[in-house]
Design a protein around this motif. Structure first.
Motif, PDB file in Angstrom:
ATOM      1  N   MET A   1       0.840  -1.178   0.000  1.00  0.00           N
ATOM      2  CA  MET A   1       0.000   0.000   0.000  1.00  0.00           C
ATOM      3  C   MET A   1       0.887   1.243   0.000  1.00  0.00           C
ATOM      4  SD  MET A   1      -2.892   1.212   2.708  1.00  0.00           S
ATOM      5  CE  MET A   1      -2.057   2.384   3.732  1.00  0.00           C
ATOM      6  N   THR A   2       0.562   2.164  -0.883  1.00  0.00           N
ATOM      7  CA  THR A   2       1.306   3.408  -1.010  1.00  0.00           C
ATOM      8  C   THR A   2       0.347   4.576  -0.844  1.00  0.00           C
ATOM      9  OG1 THR A   2       2.856   2.385  -2.562  1.00  0.00           O
ATOM     10  CG2 THR A   2       2.755   4.774  -2.562  1.00  0.00           C
ATOM     11  N   THR A   3       0.818   5.640  -0.217  1.00  0.00           N
ATOM     12  CA  THR A   3       0.056   6.878  -0.137  1.00  0.00           C
ATOM     13  C   THR A   3       0.786   7.916  -0.970  1.00  0.00           C
ATOM     14  OG1 THR A   3      -0.786   6.370   2.067  1.00  0.00           O
ATOM     15  CG2 THR A   3      -0.843   8.678   1.385  1.00  0.00           C
ATOM     16  N   VAL A   4       0.054   8.528  -1.891  1.00  0.00           N
ATOM     17  CA  VAL A   4       0.630   9.560  -2.748  1.00  0.00           C
ATOM     18  C   VAL A   4      -0.234  10.808  -2.623  1.00  0.00           C
ATOM     19  CG1 VAL A   4      -0.623   8.760  -4.795  1.00  0.00           C
ATOM     20  CG2 VAL A   4       1.426  10.120  -5.076  1.00  0.00           C
ATOM     21  N   THR A   5       0.407  11.975  -2.607  1.00  0.00           N
ATOM     22  CA  THR A   5      -0.318  13.240  -2.543  1.00  0.00           C
ATOM     23  C   THR A   5      -0.185  13.942  -3.885  1.00  0.00           C
ATOM     24  OG1 THR A   5       0.111  13.429  -0.176  1.00  0.00           O
ATOM     25  CG2 THR A   5      -0.548  15.443  -1.336  1.00  0.00           C
ATOM     26  N   VAL A   6      -1.319  14.422  -4.402  1.00  0.00           N
ATOM     27  CA  VAL A   6      -1.323  15.133  -5.679  1.00  0.00           C
ATOM     28  C   VAL A   6      -1.925  16.520  -5.484  1.00  0.00           C
ATOM     29  CG1 VAL A   6      -1.451  12.994  -7.014  1.00  0.00           C
ATOM     30  CG2 VAL A   6      -3.546  14.176  -6.404  1.00  0.00           C
ATOM     31  N   ASN A   7      -1.621  17.429  -6.426  1.00  0.00           N
ATOM     32  CA  ASN A   7      -2.124  18.793  -6.302  1.00  0.00           C
ATOM     33  C   ASN A   7      -2.667  19.351  -7.610  1.00  0.00           C
ATOM     34  OD1 ASN A   7       0.188  19.241  -7.711  1.00  0.00           O
ATOM     35  ND2 ASN A   7       1.207  20.444  -6.130  1.00  0.00           N
ATOM     36  N   SER A   8      -2.958  18.472  -8.575  1.00  0.00           N
ATOM     37  CA  SER A   8      -3.548  18.918  -9.833  1.00  0.00           C
ATOM     38  C   SER A   8      -4.431  17.815 -10.403  1.00  0.00           C
ATOM     39  CB  SER A   8      -2.464  19.280 -10.849  1.00  0.00           C
ATOM     40  OG  SER A   8      -1.819  18.112 -11.325  1.00  0.00           O
ATOM     41  N   SER A   9      -5.317  18.206 -11.296  1.00  0.00           N
ATOM     42  CA  SER A   9      -6.216  17.234 -11.926  1.00  0.00           C
ATOM     43  C   SER A   9      -5.430  16.210 -12.733  1.00  0.00           C
ATOM     44  CB  SER A   9      -7.218  17.961 -12.822  1.00  0.00           C
ATOM     45  OG  SER A   9      -8.011  18.843 -12.059  1.00  0.00           O
ATOM     46  N   ALA A  10      -4.435  16.673 -13.482  1.00  0.00           N
ATOM     47  CA  ALA A  10      -3.625  15.750 -14.293  1.00  0.00           C
ATOM     48  C   ALA A  10      -2.893  14.748 -13.413  1.00  0.00           C
ATOM     49  CB  ALA A  10      -2.639  16.540 -15.146  1.00  0.00           C
ATOM     50  N   ALA A  11      -2.364  15.219 -12.285  1.00  0.00           N
ATOM     51  CA  ALA A  11      -1.664  14.323 -11.366  1.00  0.00           C
ATOM     52  C   ALA A  11      -2.625  13.314 -10.743  1.00  0.00           C
ATOM     53  CB  ALA A  11      -0.952  15.126 -10.285  1.00  0.00           C
ATOM     54  N   GLY A  34     -12.349  17.820 -14.600  1.00  0.00           N
ATOM     55  CA  GLY A  34     -12.017  17.061 -15.799  1.00  0.00           C
ATOM     56  C   GLY A  34     -11.381  15.717 -15.520  1.00  0.00           C
ATOM     57  N   ILE A  35     -11.823  15.056 -14.462  1.00  0.00           N
ATOM     58  CA  ILE A  35     -11.273  13.756 -14.096  1.00  0.00           C
ATOM     59  C   ILE A  35     -11.975  12.683 -14.930  1.00  0.00           C
ATOM     60  CG2 ILE A  35     -10.824  12.161 -12.190  1.00  0.00           C
ATOM     61  CD1 ILE A  35      -9.572  15.087 -12.003  1.00  0.00           C
ATOM     62  N   SER A  36     -11.235  12.024 -15.793  1.00  0.00           N
ATOM     63  CA  SER A  36     -11.810  11.013 -16.668  1.00  0.00           C
ATOM     64  C   SER A  36     -10.902   9.787 -16.692  1.00  0.00           C
ATOM     65  CB  SER A  36     -11.978  11.573 -18.086  1.00  0.00           C
ATOM     66  OG  SER A  36     -12.508  10.591 -18.940  1.00  0.00           O
ATOM     67  N   VAL A  37     -11.441   8.656 -16.216  1.00  0.00           N
ATOM     68  CA  VAL A  37     -10.694   7.394 -16.218  1.00  0.00           C
ATOM     69  C   VAL A  37     -11.642   6.265 -16.560  1.00  0.00           C
ATOM     70  CG1 VAL A  37      -8.818   8.048 -14.662  1.00  0.00           C
ATOM     71  CG2 VAL A  37     -10.949   7.224 -13.719  1.00  0.00           C
ATOM     72  N   ARG A  38     -11.064   5.218 -17.126  1.00  0.00           N
ATOM     73  CA  ARG A  38     -11.891   4.076 -17.519  1.00  0.00           C
ATOM     74  C   ARG A  38     -11.066   2.791 -17.521  1.00  0.00           C
ATOM     75  NH1 ARG A  38     -14.340   4.530 -23.040  1.00  0.00           N
ATOM     76  NH2 ARG A  38     -15.141   6.440 -22.173  1.00  0.00           N
ATOM     77  N   ASP A  39     -11.824   1.703 -17.439  1.00  0.00           N
ATOM     78  CA  ASP A  39     -11.265   0.364 -17.626  1.00  0.00           C
ATOM     79  C   ASP A  39     -10.172   0.005 -16.623  1.00  0.00           C
ATOM     80  OD1 ASP A  39     -12.959   0.075 -19.880  1.00  0.00           O
ATOM     81  OD2 ASP A  39     -11.479   1.070 -21.149  1.00  0.00           O
ATOM     82  N   LEU A  40     -10.429   0.279 -15.347  1.00  0.00           N
ATOM     83  CA  LEU A  40      -9.494  -0.114 -14.298  1.00  0.00           C
ATOM     84  C   LEU A  40     -10.245  -0.897 -13.229  1.00  0.00           C
ATOM     85  CD1 LEU A  40      -7.546   3.247 -13.877  1.00  0.00           C
ATOM     86  CD2 LEU A  40      -6.728   1.171 -15.004  1.00  0.00           C
ATOM     87  N   SER A  41      -9.576  -1.896 -12.675  1.00  0.00           N
ATOM     88  CA  SER A  41     -10.200  -2.723 -11.651  1.00  0.00           C
ATOM     89  C   SER A  41      -9.230  -2.912 -10.494  1.00  0.00           C
ATOM     90  CB  SER A  41     -10.579  -4.082 -12.238  1.00  0.00           C
ATOM     91  OG  SER A  41     -11.181  -4.888 -11.253  1.00  0.00           O
ATOM     92  N   LEU A  63     -15.754  11.574 -14.724  1.00  0.00           N
ATOM     93  CA  LEU A  63     -16.330  10.552 -15.590  1.00  0.00           C
ATOM     94  C   LEU A  63     -15.550   9.270 -15.352  1.00  0.00           C
ATOM     95  CD1 LEU A  63     -17.984   9.407 -17.983  1.00  0.00           C
ATOM     96  CD2 LEU A  63     -16.208  10.339 -19.486  1.00  0.00           C
ATOM     97  N   MET A  64     -16.245   8.248 -14.882  1.00  0.00           N
ATOM     98  CA  MET A  64     -15.624   6.941 -14.682  1.00  0.00           C
ATOM     99  C   MET A  64     -16.466   5.899 -15.401  1.00  0.00           C
ATOM    100  SD  MET A  64     -14.166   6.653 -10.836  1.00  0.00           S
ATOM    101  CE  MET A  64     -12.630   7.460 -10.460  1.00  0.00           C
ATOM    102  N   LYS A  65     -15.805   5.132 -16.260  1.00  0.00           N
ATOM    103  CA  LYS A  65     -16.480   4.050 -16.986  1.00  0.00           C
ATOM    104  C   LYS A  65     -15.700   2.764 -16.774  1.00  0.00           C
ATOM    105  CE  LYS A  65     -18.529   6.708 -20.735  1.00  0.00           C
ATOM    106  NZ  LYS A  65     -18.676   6.819 -22.195  1.00  0.00           N
TER     107      LYS A  65
END
Length: 102
Positions: A1-11, A34-41, A63-65
């Motif tokens: 398990m990893t914890t990562v901190t981000v500060n932008s939408s792209a990150a 503008g968060i858009s990701v898909r096909d992850l499990s 948007l998550m598909k």
């Protein structure tokens, strides 16, 4: 398990795409759009949460598909655009929404 901190939408999008089961993605205070990701499990799940619970990160659209195993926790979901679908979750399973301001 990893914890990562981000500060932008792209990150944030990159962190989700590269996450492993059990990872925690902490969002620095601010607005994420503008968060858009898909096909992850994620069989054991990942968590997306605010780094600072007293000043929660704000997500304005996502948007998550075809996603599985994502928990959104201690965040604010806020609609900025009055038209369209700001929050779309399609063909996804095991999505959890905990302690959100909507």
């Amino acid at each position: 398990m990893t914890t990562v901190t981000v500060n932008s939408s792209a990150a944030l999008v990159t962190a989700i795409r590269t996450a492993q089961d059990g990872d925690v993605i902490q969002l620095a205070s601010g607005t994420y759009a503008g968060i858009s990701v898909r096909d992850l499990s994620f069989s054991q799940g990942i968590t997306i949460t605010s780094q600072d619970m007293n000043n929660p990160a704000v997500i304005t659209d996502v948007l998550m598909k075809n996603m599985r195993g994502v928990t959104f926790q201690d965040l604010e979901f806020s609609v900025v655009k009055p038209t369209g679908l700001s929050f779309t979750f399609e063909n996804s399973q095991h999505l959890n929404f905990l302690h959100l301001d909507v």
